[in-house]
Design an enzyme around this catalytic site. Structure first.
Site, PDB file in Angstrom:
ATOM      1  CE  LYS A  63      -0.117   4.142   4.249  1.00 47.57           C
ATOM      2  NZ  LYS A  63       1.072   3.635   3.994  1.00 47.57           N
ATOM      3  CB  CYS A  73       3.432  -2.213   7.655  1.00 45.08           C
ATOM      4  SG  CYS A  73       4.050  -0.679   7.729  1.00 45.08           S
TER       5      CYS A  73
END
Ligand SMILES: C=Cc1c(C(=O)O)[nH]c(=O)[nH]c1=O
Length: 312
Positions: A44, A130
């Site tokens: 992650k 992101c």
């Protein structure tokens, strides 16, 4: 048939692995990926400090994919640095990728310096895309900031590394980003695409947004983004200098879409939404399905058809 490939000079037994963010926040999840039929695994995206992330509901499956505004929940980069230090590179045939997504260039520099100091065989994928951190516009849409970040980070990384890019929707943007990537010698791959940012899913009955963060705005993934993903994979495959590769991600729900990603130019294929929904057993299915497609079409290796999409 042979599904093996190589990224950043490292060989993967097969082209499939998870998209960063899916099934990879905790060691227990990474262990399941290690035990699956994936060819690799990625952690992650890490920030410098631990992050709880956005309030739930923050991921919801949709009829043709998914929407998420997780908000970069992660254990903090030291957790993943330790995982990478303890990873058994000798006996694991799967190479390890590590995703970094610092909230600032300084944070990315600090995290990269720690990974470089540890001198590990893992491959860095720096996330420039992101879309879900409130107040943080994503680097992937600020070409000057992205070029500046790369000029700072690439010399620190030294080894081959990659970046996770957002989807682009304008030919001039494909041209501009490819020109930046082509300037960075050790930038060995680009991963296309991250979720299609800031979509909005609304429930018809309740007349309410499906996810809580950001008034319901979140990144779109899954089947609905396949054609955007294929375009980004092919656009960069056509534009990047010899030796630089594209990892394709977006809309792979079966061997068929994986085949199309390779045909568009992908050297490896990451799975997000479908992995989240089906679990790591999906890797066994998608591998088998791609092998059957290659057999039916008479292809023996990925090189036989990679990037060979025809035009009219
Ligand atoms: C790293 C944060 C990301 C997230 C997130 O943690 O919200 N979701 C995505 O779809 N893509 C990201 O890159």
């Amino acid at each position: 048939v042979d599904l093996s490939t190589s990224i950043a000079g490292v060989s993967l037994p097969n082209l499939f692995f998870n998209a960063s963010g899916v099934w990879c926040q905790h060691e227990s999840e990474l262990k399941e990926l290690l035990n699956s039929e994936s060819g690799s695994l990625i952690t992650k995206s890490a920030t410098f400090e631990y992050r709880e992330g956005n309030p739930s509901p923050r991921y919801v499956p949709l009829p043709a994919g998914s929407i998420n505004s997780m908000g970069l929940p992660n254990e903090g980069y030291e957790y993943y640095l330790n995982y990478a230090k303890n990873y058994d590179y000798t006996n694991n045939v799967k190479p390890l990728f590590v995703s970094l997504s610092g909230l600032s260039l300084q944070d990315n520099v600090k995290m990269v310096e720690q990974f470089v100091a540890a001198d590990l065989p893992c491959i860095l994928e720096i996330n420039f895309s992101c879309p879900n951190v409130p107040g943080k516009p994503q680097l992937g849409y600020d070409m000057d900031a992205m070029e500046n970040a790369l000029k700072v980070l690439a010399p620190i990384v030294k080894k081959p590394f990659g970046i996770k890019l957002p989807p682009y929707f304008d030919i001039a943007h494909f041209d501009a980003v490819a020109a930046i990537v082509n300037k960075i010698d050790n930038l060995a791959f680009v991963t296309c695409v991250n979720s299609v940012g800031n979509g909005l899913a609304i429930d018809f009955e309740t007349e309410t947004a499906l996810i809580k963060p950001k008034d319901g705005f979140g990144g779109l993934g899954g089947a609905m983004i396949l054609n955007t993903a294929l375009a980004n994979v092919n656009a960069f495959h056509r534009r990047l200098n010899e030796g630089k590769k594209v990892i394709g991600v977006g809309g792979v729900t079966s061997g068929k879409e994986a085949f199309l990603h390779v045909l568009a130019g992908a050297s490896a294929v990451q799975i997000g939404t479908q992995l989240k929904e089906e679990g790591p057993v999906f890797f066994a299915r998608v591998k088998k399905e791609l092998e059957e497609i290659m057999q039916a079409k008479g292809y023996k290796s990925l090189d036989d058809f990679r990037g060979k999409v025809k035009t009219l």
